[in-house]
Design an enzyme around this catalytic site. Sequence first.
Site, PDB file in Angstrom:
ATOM      1  N   HIS A 188      62.091  54.809  33.671  1.00  0.00           N
ATOM      2  CA  HIS A 188      61.122  54.136  34.380  1.00  0.00           C
ATOM      3  C   HIS A 188      60.862  52.843  34.116  1.00  0.00           C
ATOM      4  O   HIS A 188      59.721  52.173  34.082  1.00  0.00           O
ATOM      5  CB  HIS A 188      59.668  54.739  35.036  1.00  0.00           C
ATOM      6  CG  HIS A 188      60.007  56.239  35.333  1.00  0.00           C
ATOM      7  ND1 HIS A 188      60.459  56.429  36.657  1.00  0.00           N
ATOM      8  CD2 HIS A 188      59.881  57.439  35.024  1.00  0.00           C
ATOM      9  CE1 HIS A 188      60.635  57.603  37.116  1.00  0.00           C
ATOM     10  NE2 HIS A 188      60.414  58.221  35.851  1.00  0.00           N
ATOM     11  N   SER A 313      75.982  27.810  28.742  1.00  0.00           N
ATOM     12  CA  SER A 313      75.521  27.167  30.006  1.00  0.00           C
ATOM     13  C   SER A 313      75.917  25.638  29.934  1.00  0.00           C
ATOM     14  O   SER A 313      75.892  25.203  28.944  1.00  0.00           O
ATOM     15  CB  SER A 313      74.088  27.409  29.781  1.00  0.00           C
ATOM     16  OG  SER A 313      73.321  26.727  30.513  1.00  0.00           O
TER      17      SER A 313
END
Length: 481
Positions: A188, A313
């Site tokens: 979780h 990038s």
Amino acid sequence: MKLTDITPAIALTPLDGRYHHQTAPLVEYMSEPALNRERMRVEVEWMILLANGFAGNGNQPIVPGVKPLSEAEQAYLRAIPEQFGAEGIARHAAHEAVTHHDVKAVEYYIDDELDKAADTLGADTQLTQLKTLVHFACTSEDINNLSIARCVKQAVEQVWLPDAQAIVDLLAEKADQYRDMALLALTHGQPATPTTLGKELAVFVHRLNRQLKHVREQEYLGKINGATGTFGAHLAALPDVDWIAVSKEFVTNRMGLTWNPLTTQIESHDWQAELYGTISHTNRILHNLAVDVWMYISRGVFAQEPVKGATGSSTMPHKVNPIRFENAEANLEISCSLLDTLSATLVESRWQRDLTDSTTQRNIGSALGYSVLALTNLLGGLKSIHPNEIVIRRELDDNWEVLGEPIQTAMRAGELAGEPGMDHPYEKVKELMRGHSIGKDDVERFIDEQSFDPDTAARLKALTPATYTGAASRLIDYDQQ
């Protein structure tokens, strides 16, 4: 200038354009020319069987009036598909432009080659007189279903399976290499019982191996039984021939497929639905892998090797983006959507025949192509990463609360054995650890406050987040290869 005016033609889809190099191996099996070449193979092998018979009929001609073909004549026929290249593709296209029927164009293409047989074999060859034997008692779907099955079988076995196996092999190698490397697990998204990096990779090895086993065991079915699967024309023309035995011989021994005895005009495509469902399932496991690795990279557990000269990038030079895994995700999703559509639609046909499957099956290559593209990117991505041991150790050292599980479980065992002071173990550990940042000293102090026997107390105090990995490293050896 219009892009459509440029020669050679610009590819519409990325599979044949930007990503052509990665998907090119499929062209040999799943392109339109590959299908036509396979159709020619089916047609000429059917001619050879009809002329020469098989062991089940004493190796006698099946069609009266046709003499057994010589070795040279058989070789000539088999050379027709093998020599089907650029010039042949153009000739076939010219026939199809007239017939508007691709299989009929194949028949006429073979007729052309029979006309030229005397130039190679001499005037005595019977091939020039055997145009009537081409496509004898066949419906187009007799040729198509066998050709498509053979194309798909070869594409899966020669391209898709080796690429998928390469990923499994690499994961298995890394699983063994990192079998003892402790890793903080997150359930979780929260710190949980530690595992090992090797065991987590082995989970994917095990999952993928099960699916690849199904693919390897897949049946590829075929039929050759006429317009509605009844051998009606066969028996009307030659009632004394055991056409069922001939059909089984051809599909099984000549085409290398599994004989389907009961069909309409089409082979029912159930095997295709099974295969594409399995490959789609495999894609989803690989998608899970790509997402998990992407998140490990984001978390810092994996570091990437930058590609020399590559731009991460356009504005942030420091970045090494996990683009291979992102590319794999997207292409796996597209592949699944196509494969799922194929699985759902191919198993349906209106009564004895409709042509929806013809158009649908032309997209099998695309469905496999996007999967192959994803496999290529995923393999490259997996080869470019390595564990960041500094981050892995820091995560473990920062989360001593994960030892609450073994401590409270040992307390439960003590309470069940009648040891005093072991009541409410879960609640006691929860009070100490939930929502708190604790360390080694806090854990040892809590252990000392309980009434553990000396051996149990020593065993628990020896645990650290890095050593609390249970049997993880041994479980790797239990994968069913």
